[in-house]
Design a protein around this motif. Structure first.
Motif, PDB file in Angstrom:
ATOM      1  N   GLN A  13       0.762  -1.189   0.061  1.00 26.20           N
ATOM      2  CA  GLN A  13      -0.234   0.201  -0.062  1.00 26.20           C
ATOM      3  C   GLN A  13       0.849   1.222   0.098  1.00 26.20           C
ATOM      4  OE1 GLN A  13      -3.531   0.180  -0.407  1.00 26.20           O
ATOM      5  NE2 GLN A  13      -2.903   2.338  -0.644  1.00 26.20           N
ATOM      6  N   ALA A  14       1.991   1.201   0.774  1.00 23.83           N
ATOM      7  CA  ALA A  14       2.841   2.249   0.783  1.00 23.83           C
ATOM      8  C   ALA A  14       3.421   2.824  -0.613  1.00 23.83           C
ATOM      9  CB  ALA A  14       3.897   2.338   1.816  1.00 23.83           C
ATOM     10  N   VAL A  15       3.850   1.439  -1.298  1.00 20.33           N
ATOM     11  CA  VAL A  15       4.303   1.609  -2.765  1.00 20.33           C
ATOM     12  C   VAL A  15       3.064   2.277  -3.690  1.00 20.33           C
ATOM     13  CG1 VAL A  15       5.022   0.296  -4.576  1.00 20.33           C
ATOM     14  CG2 VAL A  15       6.124  -0.195  -2.444  1.00 20.33           C
ATOM     15  N   ARG A  16       2.101   1.910  -3.414  1.00 22.17           N
ATOM     16  CA  ARG A  16       1.008   2.568  -4.401  1.00 22.17           C
ATOM     17  C   ARG A  16       0.861   4.054  -3.938  1.00 22.17           C
ATOM     18  NH1 ARG A  16      -1.672  -2.511  -2.894  1.00 22.17           N
ATOM     19  NH2 ARG A  16      -2.164  -3.666  -4.832  1.00 22.17           N
ATOM     20  N   ASP A  17       0.992   4.523  -2.762  1.00 20.66           N
ATOM     21  CA  ASP A  17       0.909   5.896  -2.459  1.00 20.66           C
ATOM     22  C   ASP A  17       1.872   6.656  -3.375  1.00 20.66           C
ATOM     23  OD1 ASP A  17      -1.299   5.261  -1.276  1.00 20.66           O
ATOM     24  OD2 ASP A  17      -0.271   5.290   0.829  1.00 20.66           O
ATOM     25  N   TRP A  18       3.261   5.930  -3.060  1.00 19.48           N
ATOM     26  CA  TRP A  18       4.380   6.530  -3.628  1.00 19.48           C
ATOM     27  C   TRP A  18       4.394   6.938  -5.146  1.00 19.48           C
ATOM     28  CZ3 TRP A  18       9.030   3.208  -5.348  1.00 19.48           C
ATOM     29  CH2 TRP A  18       9.922   4.083  -5.922  1.00 19.48           C
ATOM     30  N   GLN A  19       3.617   5.503  -6.048  1.00 19.80           N
ATOM     31  CA  GLN A  19       3.489   5.620  -7.282  1.00 19.80           C
ATOM     32  C   GLN A  19       2.792   6.601  -7.777  1.00 19.80           C
ATOM     33  OE1 GLN A  19       2.587   1.553  -7.716  1.00 19.80           O
ATOM     34  NE2 GLN A  19       4.551   0.859  -8.413  1.00 19.80           N
ATOM     35  N   ASP A  20       1.700   7.097  -7.022  1.00 22.96           N
ATOM     36  CA  ASP A  20       0.588   8.059  -7.395  1.00 22.96           C
ATOM     37  C   ASP A  20       1.466   9.306  -7.424  1.00 22.96           C
ATOM     38  OD1 ASP A  20      -2.013   9.014  -7.851  1.00 22.96           O
ATOM     39  OD2 ASP A  20      -1.718   9.741  -5.805  1.00 22.96           O
ATOM     40  N   ASP A  21       2.109   9.601  -6.441  1.00 20.00           N
ATOM     41  CA  ASP A  21       2.767  10.743  -6.233  1.00 20.00           C
ATOM     42  C   ASP A  21       3.794  10.914  -7.567  1.00 20.00           C
ATOM     43  OD1 ASP A  21       1.538  11.338  -4.094  1.00 20.00           O
ATOM     44  OD2 ASP A  21       3.239  10.746  -2.441  1.00 20.00           O
ATOM     45  N   LEU A  22       4.402  10.007  -8.070  1.00 16.79           N
ATOM     46  CA  LEU A  22       5.221  10.057  -9.084  1.00 16.79           C
ATOM     47  C   LEU A  22       4.784  10.145 -10.491  1.00 16.79           C
ATOM     48  CD1 LEU A  22       7.898   7.293  -8.145  1.00 16.79           C
ATOM     49  CD2 LEU A  22       8.264   9.842  -7.925  1.00 16.79           C
ATOM     50  N   GLY A  23       3.277  10.013 -10.206  1.00 20.83           N
ATOM     51  CA  GLY A  23       2.458  10.058 -11.527  1.00 20.83           C
ATOM     52  C   GLY A  23       2.730   8.625 -12.546  1.00 20.83           C
ATOM     53  N   ARG A  24       2.949   7.715 -11.641  1.00 24.31           N
ATOM     54  CA  ARG A  24       3.068   6.276 -12.394  1.00 24.31           C
ATOM     55  C   ARG A  24       1.643   5.622 -12.168  1.00 24.31           C
ATOM     56  NH1 ARG A  24       7.891   3.873 -13.665  1.00 24.31           N
ATOM     57  NH2 ARG A  24       9.692   5.079 -13.401  1.00 24.31           N
ATOM     58  N   GLN A  25       1.812   4.429 -12.716  1.00 22.01           N
ATOM     59  CA  GLN A  25       0.849   3.676 -12.777  1.00 22.01           C
ATOM     60  C   GLN A  25       0.766   2.831 -11.350  1.00 22.01           C
ATOM     61  OE1 GLN A  25       0.324   0.556 -15.792  1.00 22.01           O
ATOM     62  NE2 GLN A  25      -1.501  -0.256 -14.807  1.00 22.01           N
ATOM     63  N   GLU A  26      -0.300   2.854 -10.500  1.00 26.11           N
ATOM     64  CA  GLU A  26      -0.306   2.292  -8.999  1.00 26.11           C
ATOM     65  C   GLU A  26      -0.372   0.793  -9.058  1.00 26.11           C
ATOM     66  OE1 GLU A  26      -3.163   4.302  -6.697  1.00 26.11           O
ATOM     67  OE2 GLU A  26      -2.916   6.137  -8.025  1.00 26.11           O
ATOM     68  N   THR A  27       0.673  -0.080  -9.242  1.00 25.93           N
ATOM     69  CA  THR A  27       0.589  -1.462  -9.185  1.00 25.93           C
ATOM     70  C   THR A  27       1.145  -1.829  -8.014  1.00 25.93           C
ATOM     71  OG1 THR A  27       2.817  -1.442  -9.883  1.00 25.93           O
ATOM     72  CG2 THR A  27       1.516  -1.238 -11.795  1.00 25.93           C
ATOM     73  N   GLY A  28       1.673  -1.406  -7.008  1.00 24.69           N
ATOM     74  CA  GLY A  28       1.947  -1.879  -5.786  1.00 24.69           C
ATOM     75  C   GLY A  28       3.316  -2.931  -5.924  1.00 24.69           C
ATOM     76  N   THR A  29       3.969  -2.839  -7.171  1.00 25.26           N
ATOM     77  CA  THR A  29       5.003  -3.796  -7.456  1.00 25.26           C
ATOM     78  C   THR A  29       6.266  -2.733  -8.012  1.00 25.26           C
ATOM     79  OG1 THR A  29       3.875  -5.503  -7.874  1.00 25.26           O
ATOM     80  CG2 THR A  29       6.056  -5.742  -8.638  1.00 25.26           C
ATOM     81  N   VAL A  30       7.366  -2.769  -7.391  1.00 25.69           N
ATOM     82  CA  VAL A  30       8.482  -1.882  -7.936  1.00 25.69           C
ATOM     83  C   VAL A  30       9.496  -3.010  -8.645  1.00 25.69           C
ATOM     84  CG1 VAL A  30      10.453  -0.911  -6.934  1.00 25.69           C
ATOM     85  CG2 VAL A  30       8.463  -0.721  -5.801  1.00 25.69           C
ATOM     86  N   GLN A  31       9.580  -2.262 -10.087  1.00 28.96           N
ATOM     87  CA  GLN A  31      10.649  -2.873 -11.056  1.00 28.96           C
ATOM     88  C   GLN A  31      12.213  -2.235 -10.757  1.00 28.96           C
ATOM     89  OE1 GLN A  31       9.761  -5.411 -13.022  1.00 28.96           O
ATOM     90  NE2 GLN A  31       7.434  -5.175 -12.200  1.00 28.96           N
ATOM     91  N   PRO A  32      12.958  -3.241 -10.984  1.00 28.56           N
ATOM     92  CA  PRO A  32      14.429  -2.552 -11.034  1.00 28.56           C
ATOM     93  C   PRO A  32      14.642  -1.374 -11.752  1.00 28.56           C
ATOM     94  CG  PRO A  32      14.248  -5.071 -11.500  1.00 28.56           C
ATOM     95  CD  PRO A  32      12.998  -4.524 -11.634  1.00 28.56           C
ATOM     96  N   SER A  33      13.883  -1.071 -12.793  1.00 25.28           N
ATOM     97  CA  SER A  33      14.062   0.454 -13.440  1.00 25.28           C
ATOM     98  C   SER A  33      13.497   1.403 -13.026  1.00 25.28           C
ATOM     99  CB  SER A  33      13.770   0.121 -14.954  1.00 25.28           C
ATOM    100  OG  SER A  33      12.311  -0.282 -15.296  1.00 25.28           O
ATOM    101  N   ASP A  34      12.522   1.190 -12.056  1.00 23.29           N
ATOM    102  CA  ASP A  34      11.739   2.295 -11.278  1.00 23.29           C
ATOM    103  C   ASP A  34      12.400   3.196 -10.337  1.00 23.29           C
ATOM    104  OD1 ASP A  34       9.395   1.049 -12.622  1.00 23.29           O
ATOM    105  OD2 ASP A  34       8.847  -0.171 -10.753  1.00 23.29           O
ATOM    106  N   ALA A  35      13.786   2.964 -10.077  1.00 21.24           N
ATOM    107  CA  ALA A  35      14.418   3.812  -9.232  1.00 21.24           C
ATOM    108  C   ALA A  35      15.920   3.556  -9.338  1.00 21.24           C
ATOM    109  CB  ALA A  35      14.222   3.853  -7.639  1.00 21.24           C
TER     110      ALA A  35
END
Length: 466
Positions: free
Chosen positions: A256-278
Motif C-alpha cells: 500500500q505504501a508503494v501505491r501511494d508513492w507511485q501515485d505521487d510520481l505520476g506512475r501507474q499504481e501497481t504496488g510492485t517495484v521494478q528494477p528500472s523504477d528507481a
C-alpha cells in the motif's frame, strides 16, 4: 794649500752630503719666520740677520768658519761661470743632524701603529681564534626560548587531489519487449540530486534516487524478502510513507505504501517495484557529466555522478602503506596555505600504471619511478566549509610518521653548529651570563628538534639567534 784639518773636514762633509743626497732628494731649511723652506740639493738659503740658526755655530765654530769660506769660494761671478778650479762645484756640506726630522717622523708613525693595533686587539676587532679558549662569555642573544618537554611527531608530506571522488556511471533501463525507452529529461552538470528527487525521465516517467548500498535487481512485491526490501522500506519511511514495519519482508502494508508513492510520481499504481523504477546510490549525488540527451535511447549510460561532499584522494607510495588505515587522521594543506583535518575512509588495492592503463611512456616501457606501485587512498573532510570554494585542487597531505613522547625540544634556530661537527645551544644563566653547551639532537619535526645534554632541562633558557 789647504790645511790638513780642513781637508779632512771637507772630505767628511762630502761623504755625508752624498749619503744625504741619496736618501733625501729634497732638503729643508729654516727661514726667518721659523718655517721650513724646501730646497734642492746644493741650493743654499741666505739667512737674514737675526734669523734662527741650526745651533751648529755654537757647538762647532771651526766647522762653521770653514763652511763660510767654502761658500765664498764657490759663489759664481756676475754673468755666470764657476769662477774656480773645479773645487767650487762641491755642494755645501750637510750635517748628519739634518736627518733627524725624518727619523723622528718614522718613530712617531711606528708608535702610533703600535697603539692602534693594541687598541684593536683590546676591543676584539679581529675576533678570537675560534679555539674556544677565551674566558669571555658570548654576548646576549637577540631572542630566547625555553626548553620544553612534550610529545614530538614527525610527519611525511605527500601529494593529493581535492575533488568529489571518482565518478560512477548511471545506466538507463534495459530494453523491454516493446524496445528501448526514450530519454525525455536529464539534469545538468553539477546539479545535486537527493533522496526522492528525479535522476532522469524515460518517456516522461520519473526515475527517482533512493539511498542504499544494493541496487534493485528483481521485482519487489508481496511475499518478497531480502536486503533490497529493507532498503525500499527505509526510503519509503524517510519520504514520509507509513502503514508498514521497516524490515526485510514485503507485506500488504509495504504494498500500500508503494501505491501511494507511485501515485505521487505520476506512475501507474501497481504496488510492485521494478528494477528500472528507481536508482540506488549511497547518498546524495552530484552530477559530474551528462552522457545522454533528450531523445536518445535509454539503453546506455545516462550520466556520471559523484558524492556531494569534497574528498581527498591520494595515490600513496606503497612504502608509506603502514602509515594509513581506516580512521587515520591527516592534515590537508590547500593552495592558499589554509589547512583542514581529514580522515582515511577507504583504502584500495595497490596498482601500477600498467594496471591502470598507462602507456609507460615512450622509452620502451621504462618510465623510471612512474612504474612504482601505488595505493589508492580516500579521505573524508568533515569541515566542508573549511575547504572554501575549491571544487578541485592539488593539495599537500601530512601523514603521521613517528611519535616520540616525553622529550625535550627547542626551536631548530636555537642550534649552533660546532667546528668539527655536532651542535650546541647558548644557555642563558639566571645571572645573565651566556654559556655554550654541547647537545645531542634527535628527531626533527616542523620547527622543533629533540635535544639532550648536560645542563639541558625543562625550562632552561636558550638563545635563538636571528
Amino acid at each position: 794649500m789647504t790645511a790638513p784639518d780642513e781637508t779632512r773636514e771637507r772630505e767628511r762633509d762630502e761623504e755625508t752630503a752624498e749619503f744625504d743626497e741619496a736618501e733625501e732628494p729634497v732638503r729643508g731649511a729654516v727661514n726667518g719666520s721659523g718655517a721650513l723652506e724646501l730646497h734642492k740639493t746644493g741650493e743654499v738659503s741666505e739667512r737674514p740677520p737675526g734669523a734662527v740658526g741650526t745651533g751648529r755655530e755654537e757647538t762647532d765654530p771651526e766647522k762653521t768658519a770653514l763652511e763660510k769660506a767654502s761658500l765664498q769660494k764657490t759663489a759664481p761671478e756676475a754673468g755666470g761661470g764657476d769662477g774656480g778650479d773645479g773645487e767650487g762645484t762641491t755642494p755645501p756640506p750637510a750635517s748628519g743632524r739634518r736627518r733627524r726630522p725624518l727619523r723622528m717622523s718614522l718613530i712617531v708613525v711606528a708608535a702610533i701603529a703600535v697603539v692602534v693595533a693594541a687598541g684593536a686587539a683590546t676591543t676584539g676587532v679581529f675576533g678570537d681564534d675560534g679555539s674556544g679558549s677565551s674566558g669571555a662569555a658570548p654576548s646576549a642573544p637577540p631572542k630566547t626560548a625555553k626548553v620544553e618537554r612534550t610529545t614530538l611527531t614527525r610527519t611525511e608530506s605527500v601529494d593529493g587531489n581535492l575533488g568529489y571522488g571518482d565518478p560512477t556511471a548511471v545506466q538507463g533501463p534495459a530494453p523491454s519487449k516493446t524496445g528501448a525507452g526514450i530519454i525525455t529529461w536529464v539534469p545538468g552538470d553539477g546539479d545535486t540530486i537527493k533522496r526522492g528527487q528525479t535522476a532522469y525521465k524515460v518517456e516522461e516517467q520519473k526515475v527517482p534516487l533512493l539511498y542504499g548500498s544494493t541496487p534493485f535487481y528483481r521485482p519487489l512485491k508481496t511475499g518478497t524478502e531480502g536486503k533490497d526490501v529493507e532498503i525500499l522500506e527505509k526510503n519509503l519511511s524517510a519520504l514520509g510513507y507509513t502503514g508498514f514495519t521497516v524490515d526485510d519482508t514485503y507485506d500488504a502494508g509495504t504494498s500500500q505504501a508503494v501505491r501511494d508513492w507511485q501515485d505521487d510520481l505520476g506512475r501507474q499504481e501497481t504496488g510492485t517495484v521494478q528494477p528500472s523504477d528507481a536508482v540506488v546510490a549511497p547518498g546524495a549525488r552530484r552530477v559530474a557529466e551528462v552522457k545522454a540527451t533528450a531523445g536518445a535511447p535509454s539503453n546506455g549510460p545516462v550520466l556520471t555522478w559523484t558524492g556531494t561532499e569534497r574528498t581527498v584522494t591520494v595515490d600513496l607510495d606503497v612504502q608509506f602503506e603502514d602509515m594509513v588505515e581506516k580512521g587515520t587522521k591527516a592534515t590537508v594543506t590547500l593552495p592558499d596555505d589554509t589547512s583542514v583535518q581529514a580522515e582515511v575512509t577507504d583504502i584500495g588495492t595497490p596498482t601500477t600504471p600498467s594496471q591502470d592503463g598507462g602507456s609507460g611512456g615512450s622509452g620502451g616501457g621504462q618510465s623510471g619511478g612512474d612504474d612504482k606501485p601505488t595505493l589508492p587512498v580516500e579521505m573524508k573532510v568533515k569541515d566542508q566549509k573549511g575547504l572554501g570554494r575549491y571544487q578541485a585542487a592539488a593539495v599537500k597531505i601530512s601523514l603521521k610518521a613517528e611519535t616520540r613522547k616525553d622529550v625535550l625540544v627547542v626551536p631548530i634556530n636555537a642550534l649552533v653548529a660546532q667546528r668539527g661537527g655536532g651542535y650546541a645551544v647558548q644557555v642563558v644563566e639566571a645571572d645573565g651570563d651566556v654559556r655554550t653547551r654541547t647537545v645531542k639532537v634527535g628527531m626533527f619535526s616542523d620547527s622543533m628538534v629533540e635535544v639532550s645534554g648536560t645542563g639541558i632541562t625543562d625550562g632552561t633558557v636558550v638563545g635563538v639567534p636571528k
